[in-house]
Design an enzyme around this catalytic site. Structure first.
Site, PDB file in Angstrom:
ATOM      1  N   GLY A   1      29.574  72.508  49.087  1.00 54.72           N
ATOM      2  CA  GLY A   1      29.261  72.615  50.266  1.00 54.72           C
ATOM      3  C   GLY A   1      30.493  72.514  51.304  1.00 54.72           C
TER       4      GLY A   1
ATOM      5  N   HIS B   1      29.562  65.518  58.311  1.00 60.10           N
ATOM      6  CA  HIS B   1      30.779  66.056  58.878  1.00 60.10           C
ATOM      7  C   HIS B   1      30.482  66.496  60.189  1.00 60.10           C
ATOM      8  CE1 HIS B   1      33.676  66.159  55.642  1.00 60.10           C
ATOM      9  NE2 HIS B   1      32.688  66.697  54.713  1.00 60.10           N
TER      10      HIS B   1
ATOM     11  N   CYS C   1      35.470  65.291  48.410  1.00 64.70           N
ATOM     12  CA  CYS C   1      35.313  66.192  49.658  1.00 64.70           C
ATOM     13  C   CYS C   1      36.674  66.982  49.832  1.00 64.70           C
ATOM     14  CB  CYS C   1      35.257  65.120  51.126  1.00 64.70           C
ATOM     15  SG  CYS C   1      35.040  65.877  52.426  1.00 64.70           S
ATOM     16  N   LEU C   2      36.669  68.163  50.064  1.00 60.18           N
ATOM     17  CA  LEU C   2      37.566  69.106  50.376  1.00 60.18           C
ATOM     18  C   LEU C   2      38.566  68.589  51.683  1.00 60.18           C
ATOM     19  CD1 LEU C   2      35.788  72.612  50.243  1.00 60.18           C
ATOM     20  CD2 LEU C   2      36.997  71.370  48.339  1.00 60.18           C
TER      21      LEU C   2
ATOM     22  N   GLN D   1      35.236  71.441  58.897  1.00 54.74           N
ATOM     23  CA  GLN D   1      36.172  71.328  58.033  1.00 54.74           C
ATOM     24  C   GLN D   1      37.287  72.658  58.054  1.00 54.74           C
ATOM     25  OE1 GLN D   1      33.424  70.295  54.914  1.00 54.74           O
ATOM     26  NE2 GLN D   1      34.956  69.491  53.917  1.00 54.74           N
TER      27      GLN D   1
ATOM     28  N   HIS E   1      25.869  64.306  52.876  1.00 55.33           N
ATOM     29  CA  HIS E   1      27.361  64.370  52.938  1.00 55.33           C
ATOM     30  C   HIS E   1      27.870  65.280  53.910  1.00 55.33           C
ATOM     31  CE1 HIS E   1      31.402  64.298  50.976  1.00 55.33           C
ATOM     32  NE2 HIS E   1      31.584  65.343  51.949  1.00 55.33           N
ATOM     33  N   GLU E   2      27.246  66.683  53.605  1.00 55.97           N
ATOM     34  CA  GLU E   2      27.703  67.688  54.510  1.00 55.97           C
ATOM     35  C   GLU E   2      27.065  67.582  56.101  1.00 55.97           C
ATOM     36  OE1 GLU E   2      29.658  69.755  53.576  1.00 55.97           O
ATOM     37  OE2 GLU E   2      29.571  69.260  51.733  1.00 55.97           O
TER      38      GLU E   2
HETATM   39 ZN    ZN Z   1      33.026  66.541  52.622  1.00 55.86          ZN
END
Ligand code: ZN
Length: 180
Positions: A48, A147, A101-102, A53, A143-144
């Site tokens: 995701g 953000h 997480c990226l 991000q 989680h997404e």
């Molecule tokens: Zn993340």
């Protein structure tokens, strides 16, 4: 186009993102944003990614999740775009997973979240949609969405001691540890 991922410390990750207007959803800019998010997610190997991000402070995130997760649960959510999403918690019963997480590369942390939610959102065509999510998918969706509201998973660790580097996570088999 693959875009660089903003990392923890970049103020955009801590901002409340703007809602996308209905006219704007169907614009070329949003279509291009979604393509860039998809390309970036695939390139960096995420399941995701959220617009902030890749440096765009708008309430858009995408998830694509197919197959078995490392907990042996079968999860299938084909590529889905969530615009202006809101969450309703259906059950407060929580379960924890080791999240990554990226934007926080190289780390994992154990986070507990509600495991049964309903998400209301607009898709990329501007249609109103609902998704009921349970288990690991409910965790990924939360989680997404976090953000979009300036939150990172590290804000929600069950215990600050449950933050680890990926190498140590593997070396010490932390995924097999039962955490109460
Ligand atoms: Zn993340």
């Amino acid at each position: 186009m693959i875009r660089p991922v903003c990392r923890m410390g970049n103020p955009i990750l801590r901002m409340m993102s703007q809602k996308v207007s209905l006219e704007m959803i169907k614009s070329d800019d949003i279509a291009q944003l979604i393509v860039d998010m998809k390309d970036s997610m695939a390139h960096y190997g995420g399941i995701g990614i959220a617009a902030p991000q890749i440096g765009v402070s708008l309430q858009v995130c995408i998830i694509e999740l197919e197959g078995l997760n490392r907990y042996g649960q079968e999860i299938n959510l084909p590529f889905t775009v969530f615009i202006n999403p809101t969450i309703q918690v259906i059950s407060e019963d929580k379960k924890g997973y080791w999240e990554g997480c990226l934007s926080v590369p190289g780390l994992r942390g154990f986070v507990e979240r509600p495991q049964h939610i309903l998400v209301r959102y607009f898709d990329q065509n501007g249609a109103e949609r609902e998704l009921e999510a349970k288990g690991f998918l409910a965790t990924v969706v939360q989680h997404e969405l976090d953000h979009l509201f300036g939150k990172l998973y590290i804000d929600r660790l069950k215990d600050p001691a449950l933050l680890t580097y990926q190498e140590e996570f593997e070396q010490f088999n932390l995924s097999n540890q039962v955490i109460e």
